[in-house]
Design an enzyme around this catalytic site. Structure first.
Site, PDB file in Angstrom:
ATOM      1  N   ARG A 198     -40.840 -23.050  66.586  1.00 37.14           N
ATOM      2  CA  ARG A 198     -42.100 -23.522  67.145  1.00 37.14           C
ATOM      3  C   ARG A 198     -42.980 -22.364  67.607  1.00 37.14           C
ATOM      4  NH1 ARG A 198     -40.741 -28.943  69.038  1.00 37.14           N
ATOM      5  NH2 ARG A 198     -42.449 -29.936  70.137  1.00 37.14           N
ATOM      6  N   ARG A 255     -49.461 -30.213  75.502  1.00 41.76           N
ATOM      7  CA  ARG A 255     -48.631 -30.005  74.303  1.00 41.76           C
ATOM      8  C   ARG A 255     -49.506 -29.657  73.108  1.00 41.76           C
ATOM      9  NH1 ARG A 255     -45.798 -35.403  74.326  1.00 41.76           N
ATOM     10  NH2 ARG A 255     -44.548 -34.787  72.523  1.00 41.76           N
ATOM     11  N   ARG A 277     -41.613 -41.581  76.853  1.00 45.95           N
ATOM     12  CA  ARG A 277     -41.162 -40.231  77.204  1.00 45.95           C
ATOM     13  C   ARG A 277     -42.049 -39.662  78.309  1.00 45.95           C
ATOM     14  NH1 ARG A 277     -40.370 -36.813  71.716  1.00 45.95           N
ATOM     15  NH2 ARG A 277     -41.407 -35.297  73.031  1.00 45.95           N
ATOM     16  N   ARG A 312     -46.419 -44.521  71.806  1.00 45.52           N
ATOM     17  CA  ARG A 312     -45.051 -44.280  71.326  1.00 45.52           C
ATOM     18  C   ARG A 312     -44.021 -44.800  72.333  1.00 45.52           C
ATOM     19  NH1 ARG A 312     -43.101 -38.456  69.180  1.00 45.52           N
ATOM     20  NH2 ARG A 312     -43.309 -37.757  71.340  1.00 45.52           N
ATOM     21  N   LYS A 363     -42.538 -36.084  62.472  1.00 44.83           N
ATOM     22  CA  LYS A 363     -41.415 -35.258  62.010  1.00 44.83           C
ATOM     23  C   LYS A 363     -40.072 -35.972  62.220  1.00 44.83           C
ATOM     24  CE  LYS A 363     -42.446 -31.859  64.879  1.00 44.83           C
ATOM     25  NZ  LYS A 363     -43.647 -32.377  65.587  1.00 44.83           N
TER      26      LYS A 363
HETATM   27  P1  AMP Z   1     -40.250 -32.595  70.642  1.00 52.21           P
HETATM   28  O1  AMP Z   1     -39.337 -33.749  70.815  1.00 52.21           O
HETATM   29  O2  AMP Z   1     -39.987 -31.835  69.376  1.00 52.21           O
HETATM   30  O3  AMP Z   1     -41.697 -32.972  70.812  1.00 52.21           O
HETATM   31  O4  AMP Z   1     -39.913 -31.542  71.819  1.00 52.21           O
HETATM   32  C1  AMP Z   1     -40.032 -31.937  73.167  1.00 52.21           C
HETATM   33  C2  AMP Z   1     -40.084 -30.713  74.049  1.00 52.21           C
HETATM   34  O5  AMP Z   1     -38.877 -29.959  73.910  1.00 52.21           O
HETATM   35  C3  AMP Z   1     -41.210 -29.726  73.745  1.00 52.21           C
HETATM   36  O6  AMP Z   1     -42.439 -30.107  74.326  1.00 52.21           O
HETATM   37  C4  AMP Z   1     -40.624 -28.463  74.371  1.00 52.21           C
HETATM   38  O7  AMP Z   1     -40.714 -28.496  75.769  1.00 52.21           O
HETATM   39  C5  AMP Z   1     -39.152 -28.569  74.006  1.00 52.21           C
HETATM   40  N1  AMP Z   1     -38.868 -27.956  72.694  1.00 52.21           N
HETATM   41  C6  AMP Z   1     -38.477 -28.588  71.560  1.00 52.21           C
HETATM   42  N2  AMP Z   1     -38.315 -27.719  70.561  1.00 52.21           N
HETATM   43  C7  AMP Z   1     -38.612 -26.501  71.051  1.00 52.21           C
HETATM   44  C8  AMP Z   1     -38.661 -25.194  70.495  1.00 52.21           C
HETATM   45  N3  AMP Z   1     -38.371 -24.959  69.201  1.00 52.21           N
HETATM   46  N4  AMP Z   1     -39.012 -24.166  71.318  1.00 52.21           N
HETATM   47  C9  AMP Z   1     -39.290 -24.365  72.613  1.00 52.21           C
HETATM   48  N5  AMP Z   1     -39.295 -25.577  73.194  1.00 52.21           N
HETATM   49  C10 AMP Z   1     -38.962 -26.649  72.432  1.00 52.21           C
END
Ligand code: AMP
Length: 208
Positions: free
Chosen positions: A88, A166, A155, A122, A13
């Site tokens: 999400r 996740r 990360r 990654r 994404k």
């Molecule tokens: P991402 O970079 O999109 O994989 O997001 C990393 C982390 O940020 C996720 O595992 C969640 O802990 C938090 N996070 C990101 N977007 C959301 C969301 N829309 N709702 C809740 N937590 C989020």
């Protein structure tokens, strides 16, 4: 044009959002990047969400929704934006479809095996958020960001334990959004297991 990108972690994404924002003049809003920047800067928000992100859990809906609501009110979002990783959960999706215009919700379809393969290799830039992979998308200089020369990191939530959690969270909380956006006739399903140019052109061909 206001787009939503959703799908499993590691589905691409962020990579595609970066390509699309430059070519379509949209703002890229990644909730994950917002949280990580807050953690890096040790802000009040950062301190609140550090352990949540490390474990691969989700930040509470109310907090996340109000953060995105505020962000899209900024003037740069007037001509459109890509929400990467938001909504999400069903609660977020329902709130957002009441609050904003959604032109399309792009679902990045990918298997769990492929997610694990991608996330394990990654590497990300903590400064400009560029994304690389040790095998499929190597930086020009080992361990260094091509864009801003910062040292790349793994990360904390790309550890094996966190990846599994996740994925579990994704299947229970985020996957139901496919049905939700299908009912709203907003969903575009994309095969995310292709090279990024092909994923990009599939999306570009469907949003026009
Ligand atoms: P991402 O970079 O999109 O994989 O997001 C990393 C982390 O940020 C996720 O595992 C969640 O802990 C938090 N996070 C990101 N977007 C959301 C969301 N829309 N709702 C809740 N937590 C989020």
């Amino acid at each position: 044009m206001n787009l939503i990108f959703f799908g499993a972690p590691g589905a691409g994404k962020g990579t595609i959002a970066k390509m699309l924002k430059d070519r379509e003049n949209l703002v890229h809003i990644s909730t994950g990047d917002i949280f990580r920047t807050a953690i890096k800067n040790k802000t009040e928000l950062g301190l609140k969400v550090t352990s949540i992100l490390d474990k691969g859990e989700l930040v509470p809906d109310e907090l996340t929704i109000s953060l995105v609501s505020e962000r899209v009110k900024e003037p740069d979002c007037k001509s459109g934006y890509i929400l990467d990783g938001f909504p999400r959960t069903l609660v977020q999706a329902e709130a957002w479809s009441k609050e904003a215009t959604i032109d399309a919700a792009v679902y990045f379809d990918i298997s769990d095996d492929e997610v694990v393969r991608r996330l394990c290799g990654r590497r990300t830039c903590p400064n400009c958020h560029s994304i690389f992979h040790v095998e499929f998308n190597k930086p020009k200089k080992d361990g260094i960001c091509d864009v801003c020369n910062s040292e790349l990191i793994i990360r904390p939530d790309d550890s094996n334990e966190s990846i599994n959690n996740r994925l579990k969270v994704y299947h229970t909380q985020t996957e139901p959004l496919v049905e939700y956006f299908t009912k709203l006739q907003k969903v575009i399903v994309i095969n995310a297991v292709q090279n990024s140019e092909k994923v990009y052109s599939d999306i570009a061909g469907k949003i026009k």
